[in-house]
Design a protein around this motif. Structure first.
Motif, short mmCIF file in Angstrom:
data_model
loop_
_atom_site.label_atom_id
_atom_site.label_comp_id
_atom_site.label_asym_id
_atom_site.label_seq_id
_atom_site.Cartn_x
_atom_site.Cartn_y
_atom_site.Cartn_z
N ARG A 273 43.10 9.72 47.14
CA ARG A 273 41.78 10.82 46.70
C ARG A 273 40.75 10.12 45.61
NH1 ARG A 273 42.49 15.04 50.43
NH2 ARG A 273 44.62 14.83 51.00
N SER B 253 39.80 10.86 42.80
CA SER B 253 40.25 11.36 41.62
C SER B 253 41.22 10.15 40.98
CB SER B 253 40.64 12.82 41.21
OG SER B 253 41.56 13.16 42.17
N GLN C 27 36.39 18.78 40.99
CA GLN C 27 37.12 19.60 42.56
C GLN C 27 36.98 18.58 43.45
OE1 GLN C 27 35.16 20.97 39.91
NE2 GLN C 27 35.03 23.29 40.24
N ILE C 28 35.63 18.28 43.90
CA ILE C 28 35.29 17.64 45.13
C ILE C 28 36.05 16.03 44.92
CG2 ILE C 28 33.48 16.54 46.56
CD1 ILE C 28 31.70 18.93 45.68
N ARG C 29 36.15 15.55 43.88
CA ARG C 29 36.81 14.17 43.74
C ARG C 29 38.38 14.33 44.12
NH1 ARG C 29 33.02 13.57 39.29
NH2 ARG C 29 34.85 14.05 37.85
N ASN C 30 38.91 15.29 43.74
CA ASN C 30 40.47 15.90 43.97
C ASN C 30 40.59 15.83 45.62
OD1 ASN C 30 41.55 15.77 41.59
ND2 ASN C 30 41.42 17.91 41.19
N GLN C 31 39.42 16.27 46.23
CA GLN C 31 39.64 16.66 47.83
C GLN C 31 39.23 15.36 48.43
OE1 GLN C 31 37.25 20.30 46.94
NE2 GLN C 31 38.43 21.06 48.92
N ARG D 35 46.05 20.94 41.61
CA ARG D 35 44.72 20.31 41.26
C ARG D 35 43.51 21.12 41.82
NH1 ARG D 35 45.93 14.20 42.32
NH2 ARG D 35 44.01 14.22 43.35
N ARG D 36 42.57 21.17 40.98
CA ARG D 36 41.49 21.87 41.27
C ARG D 36 40.83 21.65 42.34
NH1 ARG D 36 36.72 20.44 37.02
NH2 ARG D 36 37.55 18.37 36.56
N ALA D 37 40.24 22.32 43.37
CA ALA D 37 39.73 22.25 44.51
C ALA D 37 38.73 23.34 44.80
CB ALA D 37 40.51 22.17 45.79
N TRP E 276 43.20 10.97 32.18
CA TRP E 276 42.09 10.73 33.32
C TRP E 276 40.63 10.77 32.50
CZ3 TRP E 276 42.17 14.10 38.27
CH2 TRP E 276 43.39 13.76 39.08
#
Ligand SMILES: Cc1cc2nc3c(=O)[nH]c(=O)nc-3n(C[C@H](O)[C@H](O)[C@H](O)COP(=O)(O)OP(=O)(O)OC[C@H]3O[C@@H](n4cnc5c(N)ncnc54)[C@H](O)[C@@H]3O)c2cc1C
Ligand code: SF4
Ligand code: FES
Ligand code: FES
Lengths: 328, 217
Positions: free
Chosen positions: A71, A73, A99-103, B71-73, B137
């Protein structure tokens, strides 16, 4: 949205076997799902490749092998990446949102499509989406489109920040296709539009990206991005740079630009001029201007030429500030 | 369920359904979902959890932010069918019974909202921001990307930039997150902070599992 079947691949072979013409691989879906909702992509099948065993970052030949399913992140948080390739961590962190970097996956980030507004609007013509229909962006809304390497067929830019850092790192993409696994240098991975903008890359249909190989760097590096708001926006122009200076002279130097062309733009002309030159702002400016001589701005994006020039100078100066009396 | 009307299904092909399990706020749900459905739509339409909001449906506003595996999404871009077995926390799951989470309490104390539409997303996102910072992070405004970040105001603004507030309550949102961050840091012993930093140092496989906060529940 067109209905589709969903399969989860457990191995690369299975992914390849499941891919027929009407298929898309699914990473985090942050670009693909959006494009499907907009009707731009209409696959009959999705093959989820996020659970393939490509979710690691490993030491490889003095550099790193970054799995395609890592991912964004996790890539940016990786200690080795942050210490040895700050340009890569910074570029990933400059993109999208937490959020998007986690996905988002590394593979999906590489293969995300342009943000040209006509491409995303199925009621408009667009050579990239619908070959032969024309390119309304040339005369229309193009203030954030290309200034380098474009053709009358397409003036789109590649949106990825990560890819610009990978260009400067001389990375290559690991690809699994019908005839086995191969490495494709980033230079040869992304295309300029030419007369066929429908293809962003040199991949064949069904090719699976399994990872990215990053060779050792051994230079200071960094990423800088200019956008229309402070955060969470695509680049107007970005610069990835790596610089090695000794005794006030540039020993080695690499520069890549984002937001200016259909692919990350390696500023080879500027690099050549800088090797052996005094490490001063004057040299950086001369090299940046020489690179920008090739620019062909459109009606509304001429501002990108000085922006790119200044950003190159700024980024190199930050990597090696010129000391008073140095060579100039 | 009609997953999405924005671009209608002109192909006339029948919808495809798939069986999945979701663990939402600690409760397991077995569902047959349309493959086109997003987690956002499933939470709201199938499970009646309407705390999570739909703002843009394109990943641009953060109103749909949830925690997936800690984790946030953005729920709007996540296909439900791709999240079989996922452990999800929504805004409805942040409090312990009647006891608000420190962030929820800070949002009220600091008056960090006006209409409240973005607030569930802001709360879920900020919950993850505290966790990401505790793991060490960095963000793009961290002066040295290899160093341990401090959650000061520019860091909070950058890390929360995926959550748009149409009312412009940002000043108080930042204050609330800062307050919760300060309390969390004060409550954590220095050794634990270092351990969190070291954990972030390892080569990260994807999805490092639920946060300590989630696991402790
Ligand atoms: C609001 C918003 C803002 C954004 N801002 C930025 C930004 O500032 N900078 C930036 O760089 N990006 C930005 N992005 C884009 C984001 O980085 C991409 O959407 C993301 O990286 C795509 O990764 P994914 O895994 O979700 O890809 P997906 O959406 O799953 O896939 C994208 C494409 O890649 C293909 N694919 C995926 N994995 C593989 C594989 N292993 N092999 C072959 N093909 C594959 C898919 O078939 C699809 O065509 C933004 C996105 C959004 C929604
Ligand atoms: S610039 Fe390229 S993507 Fe945009 S409308 Fe023209 S052909 Fe399509
Ligand atoms: S509704 Fe998901 S980001 Fe806006
Ligand atoms: S409080 Fe109204 S949108 Fe944020």
């Amino acid at each position: 949205m067109r209905p589709f079947t969903y399969e989860r691949a457990r191995s690369a072979d299975e992914a390849l076997a499941l891919h027929d013409g009407d298929t898309h691989y699914l990473g985090g879906g942050t670009n693909l799902v959006d494009l499907m909702r907009l009707g731009v992509e209409r696959p009959a099948r999705l093959v989820d490749v996020t659970r393939l065993p490509y979710d690691r970052i490993e030491e490889h030949g003095g550099g790193l092998l970054i799995g395609a399913a890592v991912r964004n992140s996790d890539l940016a948080a990786d200690r080795t990446v942050r210490e040895r390739y700050p340009v890569l961590a910074e570029a990933v962190l400059a993109g999208a949102s937490g959020q998007i970097r986690n996905q988002a996956t590394v593979g999906g980030n590489l293969l995300q499509r342009t943000r040209c507004s006509y491409f995303q609007n199925v009621t408009k013509p667009c050579n990239k989406r619908d070959p032969g229909s024309g390119c309304p962006a040339r005369e229309g809304e193009h203030h954030n489109l290309a200034i380098l390497g474009h053709t009358p067929h397409c003036v789109a830019t590649h949106p990825s920040d990560m890819a610009v850092a990978l260009a400067v790192l001389d990375a290559s993409v690991r690809v699994r296709g019908g005839s086995g696994e191969r490495g494709v240098r980033l230079d040869e991975f992304y295309r300029l539009p030419g007369d066929d903008p429908s293809r962003d890359t040199t991949l064949d249909p069904g090719d699976l990206v399994t990872g990215i190989q990053v060779p050792p760097l051994g230079m200071a590096s960094r990423y800088r991005k200019v956008r229309e708001r402070a955060s969470f926006a695509f680049a107007l122009v970005s610069v990835a740079a790596a610089l090695d200076v000794a005794d006030g002279k540039v020993l080695d130097c690499r520069v890549a630009l984002g937001g200016v062309a259909h692919r990350p733009w390696r500023a080879r002309r500027a690099e050549e001029m800088l090797r052996g030159a005094p490490a001063t702002e004057e040299s950086y400016l001369r090299a940046a201007r020489a690179e920008m001589e090739a620019a062909q701005p459109l009606r509304d994006n001429g501002f990108k030429v000085p922006l790119a020039t200044n950003l190159i100078v700024r980024t190199l100066s930050e990597l090696a500030p010129s000391k008073p009396g140095d060579g100039s | 369920m009609e997953p999405d009307m924005e671009s209608e299904n002109v192909s006339g092909e029948p919808p495809v359904r798939a069986e999945i399990t979701l663990i939402v706020n600690g409760r397991e749900h077995r569902l047959a979902v349309d493959t086109r459905a997003s987690l956002l739509d499933v939470l709201r339409e199938e499970l009646g959890l309407t705390g999570t909001k739909k703002g843009c449906d394109h990943g641009q506003c953060g109103a749909c932010t949830i925690l997936v595996g800690g984790r946030r999404a953005n729920g709007c871009l996540a296909l439900a069918v791709a999240h079989d077995g996922a452990d999800i926390v929504t805004v409805e799951g942040l409090a312990h019974g009647d006891e608000l989470s420190p962030l929820q309490a800070a949002f009220i104390e600091r008056d960090a909202f006006q209409c409240g539409y973005c607030t569930p997303g802001q709360l879920c996102s900020a919950t993850a921001v505290l966790d990401e910072a505790a793991r060490g992070w960095p963000s793009v405004v961290t002066p040295d990307v290899a160093a341990e970040p401090e959650l000061d105001e520019p860091e909070i603004r950058e890390r929360m930039s995926g959550n748009i507030c149409r009312c412009g309550a940002y000043v108080n949102i930042v204050a609330a997150v800062r307050q919760a961050a300060a309390r969390e840091t004060a409550g954590r012993r220095p050794t634990e902070r270092q351990a969190a930093g070291r954990e972030a140092a390892g080569h990260g496989g994807a999805g490092q599992g639920p946060t300590e906060r989630e696991a402790a529940r």
